[in-house]
Design an enzyme around this catalytic site. Structure first.
Site, short mmCIF file in Angstrom:
data_model
loop_
_atom_site.label_atom_id
_atom_site.label_comp_id
_atom_site.label_asym_id
_atom_site.label_seq_id
_atom_site.Cartn_x
_atom_site.Cartn_y
_atom_site.Cartn_z
N GLU A 6 17.47 4.28 -6.35
CA GLU A 6 17.68 5.57 -5.96
C GLU A 6 18.34 5.50 -4.51
OE1 GLU A 6 13.90 8.06 -7.76
OE2 GLU A 6 14.02 7.07 -5.71
N CYS B 219 20.04 7.62 2.69
CA CYS B 219 18.66 6.87 2.36
C CYS B 219 18.75 5.74 1.21
CB CYS B 219 17.50 7.84 1.96
SG CYS B 219 16.01 7.28 1.34
N CYS C 217 8.49 -1.79 -6.46
CA CYS C 217 7.79 -2.10 -5.37
C CYS C 217 6.61 -2.58 -5.23
CB CYS C 217 7.71 -0.91 -4.35
SG CYS C 217 6.94 -1.19 -2.52
N CYS D 123 1.02 1.52 -2.78
CA CYS D 123 0.62 2.99 -2.22
C CYS D 123 0.28 3.94 -3.29
CB CYS D 123 1.64 3.41 -1.21
SG CYS D 123 2.15 2.13 -0.08
N CYS E 140 2.80 7.00 -4.03
CA CYS E 140 4.19 6.58 -4.26
C CYS E 140 4.62 6.09 -5.73
CB CYS E 140 4.63 5.53 -3.33
SG CYS E 140 6.26 4.99 -3.34
N GLY F 137 11.14 0.37 -2.36
CA GLY F 137 10.97 -0.90 -1.96
C GLY F 137 10.54 -0.98 -0.33
N GLU F 138 10.14 -2.10 0.22
CA GLU F 138 9.64 -2.42 1.33
C GLU F 138 10.53 -3.26 2.17
OE1 GLU F 138 7.31 -1.53 3.49
OE2 GLU F 138 8.04 -3.11 4.53
N SER G 249 11.89 1.85 7.53
CA SER G 249 10.47 2.16 7.52
C SER G 249 9.80 1.06 6.85
CB SER G 249 10.76 3.64 6.48
OG SER G 249 9.44 4.10 6.32
N SER H 41 4.53 3.82 8.09
CA SER H 41 3.91 5.02 7.18
C SER H 41 2.45 4.66 7.36
CB SER H 41 4.57 4.44 5.71
OG SER H 41 5.69 4.65 5.73
N LEU H 42 1.95 5.57 8.36
CA LEU H 42 0.49 5.36 8.58
C LEU H 42 -0.13 5.95 7.55
CD1 LEU H 42 -1.15 4.13 10.97
CD2 LEU H 42 -0.71 6.26 12.18
N HIS H 43 -0.16 7.26 7.58
CA HIS H 43 -0.91 8.37 6.39
C HIS H 43 -2.29 8.20 6.51
CE1 HIS H 43 3.11 8.24 4.79
NE2 HIS H 43 3.23 7.03 4.01
N ASN I 236 4.53 14.48 -1.46
CA ASN I 236 5.27 14.96 -2.70
C ASN I 236 4.47 14.66 -4.02
OD1 ASN I 236 7.50 15.80 -4.13
ND2 ASN I 236 8.95 15.00 -2.77
N CYS J 29 9.48 9.70 -4.20
CA CYS J 29 10.15 8.59 -4.04
C CYS J 29 10.05 7.78 -5.52
CB CYS J 29 9.31 7.63 -2.93
SG CYS J 29 9.66 8.05 -1.41
N1 SAH Z 1 8.32 0.96 1.79
C1 SAH Z 1 8.60 1.60 3.03
C2 SAH Z 1 9.50 2.41 2.99
C3 SAH Z 1 9.94 3.27 1.62
S1 SAH Z 1 8.92 4.90 1.39
C4 SAH Z 1 7.63 2.37 3.59
O1 SAH Z 1 6.35 2.38 3.02
O2 SAH Z 1 7.55 2.96 4.76
C5 SAH Z 1 9.67 6.01 2.53
C6 SAH Z 1 8.51 6.85 2.89
O3 SAH Z 1 8.19 7.95 1.87
C7 SAH Z 1 6.95 6.39 3.44
O4 SAH Z 1 6.73 6.76 4.44
C8 SAH Z 1 6.14 6.43 2.19
O5 SAH Z 1 4.87 6.21 2.60
C9 SAH Z 1 6.73 7.76 1.80
N2 SAH Z 1 6.36 8.26 0.61
C10 SAH Z 1 6.27 7.87 -0.66
N3 SAH Z 1 5.75 8.61 -1.79
C11 SAH Z 1 5.66 9.93 -1.12
C12 SAH Z 1 5.33 10.98 -1.62
N4 SAH Z 1 4.90 11.05 -3.03
N5 SAH Z 1 5.24 12.07 -0.83
C13 SAH Z 1 5.52 11.86 0.50
N6 SAH Z 1 5.79 10.61 1.10
C14 SAH Z 1 5.89 9.65 0.26
#
Ligand code: SAH
Length: 359
Positions: A93, A106, A113, A117, A120, A160-161, A192, A215-217, A291, A334
């Site tokens: 994508e 983007c 990946c 997570c 995701c 991807g990472e 990221s 990506s802390l979350h 999301n 994503c």
């Molecule tokens: N692997 C990298 C970059 C890809 S994802 C990373 O983890 O940062 C880009 C961002 O979208 C990351 O912050 C990821 O945690 C976030 N993300 C993935 N799925 C998501 C979702 N369903 N809702 C909100 N953010 C999401």
């Protein structure tokens, strides 16, 4: 054996490659213009290259190229979500976001990946393969060609990472920012990561003025462990010092991404804990209501709670914004665009995330 893709090379390598064919050095910059700026997909279009050399090149190398398998355009803000097809049938994508300051693309760095997570969609089918630098580059060219406008900003936030495909990602950044490439300012590029600590440290030493987004979350290991498997390998006690090291070495402010998930990480007490964790760090927090992904149970935090979370962070001196939700009418979290496509074109149960490229 498949032919070498010129887009996977850089200027010096193209010079060496041409030298190996007995071609004069100045042809390299001409060739780079066609490959990295004009993005032609056929050697015959290279009008200032002699026909004989075009044919010779055609016989020994390729030009890459990215097909747009599908696209969705937001009526609300013009955001475009793309599904790109690679020659081996893999799909990734990309997204184009239109901002007042320019067009931001983007880009995906891997197909699938392996980071796992929980929220995701890109990781649900696991990792398919790394993308090459040329394949990352082709996503930007395909977007530019499609919209007929320049991409000025990049975020490596597709599937991807990036730090799990470090070498190719760095090669891509070098080429896309080079004068012989698209000349995109390094300051306009954001990488990221989910928090691969050795990768962050390595990147800190590259001396690149790109923005690091982490990506802390979660404000603590218990919540982060439940959302992001990578935290078991690199807990906050290692991740946060690595971010400090990045800031010290680059002088750049780090962005922390925080997806708010209802009832999981969005309480006021988590805002306090986050403020304490990030105290005295040159940073910015980007709050993103999660999301929802159909395979997962997570729900979006309500708008008023998002604002309350932001206010609480700011009350403690942490700079925080709520990320503008681009393309929310076409929103697919994503990896969701790719998954929808693969649901309908699934060809082999062994490779469920592959999409057959329609030619
Ligand atoms: N692997 C990298 C970059 C890809 S994802 C990373 O983890 O940062 C880009 C961002 O979208 C990351 O912050 C990821 O945690 C976030 N993300 C993935 N799925 C998501 C979702 N369903 N809702 C909100 N953010 C999401």
């Amino acid at each position: 054996m498949s032919k070498a893709n010129l887009k996977d090379l850089d200027l010096n390598e193209i010079m060496d490659f041409l030298a190996g064919l007995g071609v004069e050095g100045y042809r390299a910059s001409q060739l780079c213009q066609w490959v990295f700026q004009k993005g032609v997909t056929n050697f015959n279009d290279m009008t200032n290259i002699p026909m004989e050399l075009r044919q010779k090149l055609d016989a020994v190398c390729s030009l890459g190229g990215m097909d747009i398998l599908s696209k969705q355009v937001s009526r609300r803000d013009g955001t475009i979500k793309y599904l790109f097809g690679l020659p081996d049938g893999v799909a990734v994508e990309g997204v184009l976001m239109r901002h007042s300051y320019g067009n931001s693309a983007c880009v995906s760095t891997q197909a699938g990946c392996r980071m796992g997570c929980r929220f995701c969609a890109s990781t649900i089918d696991g990792m398919v393969r790394n993308l090459t630098s040329g394949e990352m580059y082709d996503q930007v060219l395909a977007i530019q060609r499609d919209v007929g406008d320049r991409v000025s900003h990049l975020v490596l936030m597709g599937s991807g990472e990036p730090l799990d495909n470090y070498h190719q990602t760095l090669r891509f950044i070098a080429k896309v920012s080079a004068p012989y490439g698209l000349n995109i300012s390094l300051r306009h590029i954001t990488l990221s990561t989910c928090g691969i600590v050795p990768g962050i440290k390595r990147l800190a030493n590259e001396g690149l003025p790109i923005t690091l987004a982490v990506s802390l979350h979660a404000p603590n290991d218990a919540i982060r462990n439940s959302l992001m498997p990578i935290n078991r390998k690199y807990p906050l006690s290692e991740l946060i010092p690595a971010c400090r090291e990045y800031i010290n070495l680059t002088g750049r402010r780090v962005t922390f991404e925080y997806s708010l998930i209802k009832g999981i990480n969005d309480g006021i007490e988590q805002a306090w804990e986050l403020a304490a964790l990030l105290k005295n760090i040159l940073c910015h927090v980007n709050l993103i209501p999660v999301n929802p992904v159909k395979e997962r149970e997570y729900q979006k935090t309500d708008r008023d709670r998002v604002i309350a979370f932001q206010k609480e962070l700011e009350r403690h001196g942490i700079n925080a914004t709520v990320r503008k939700e681009m393309g929310s009418d076409i929103d697919a979290a994503c990896g969701q665009l790719r998954r929808r496509k693969s649901d309908s074109c699934r060809s082999s149960p062994a490779m469920p995330s592959k999409v057959q490229l329609k030619r």
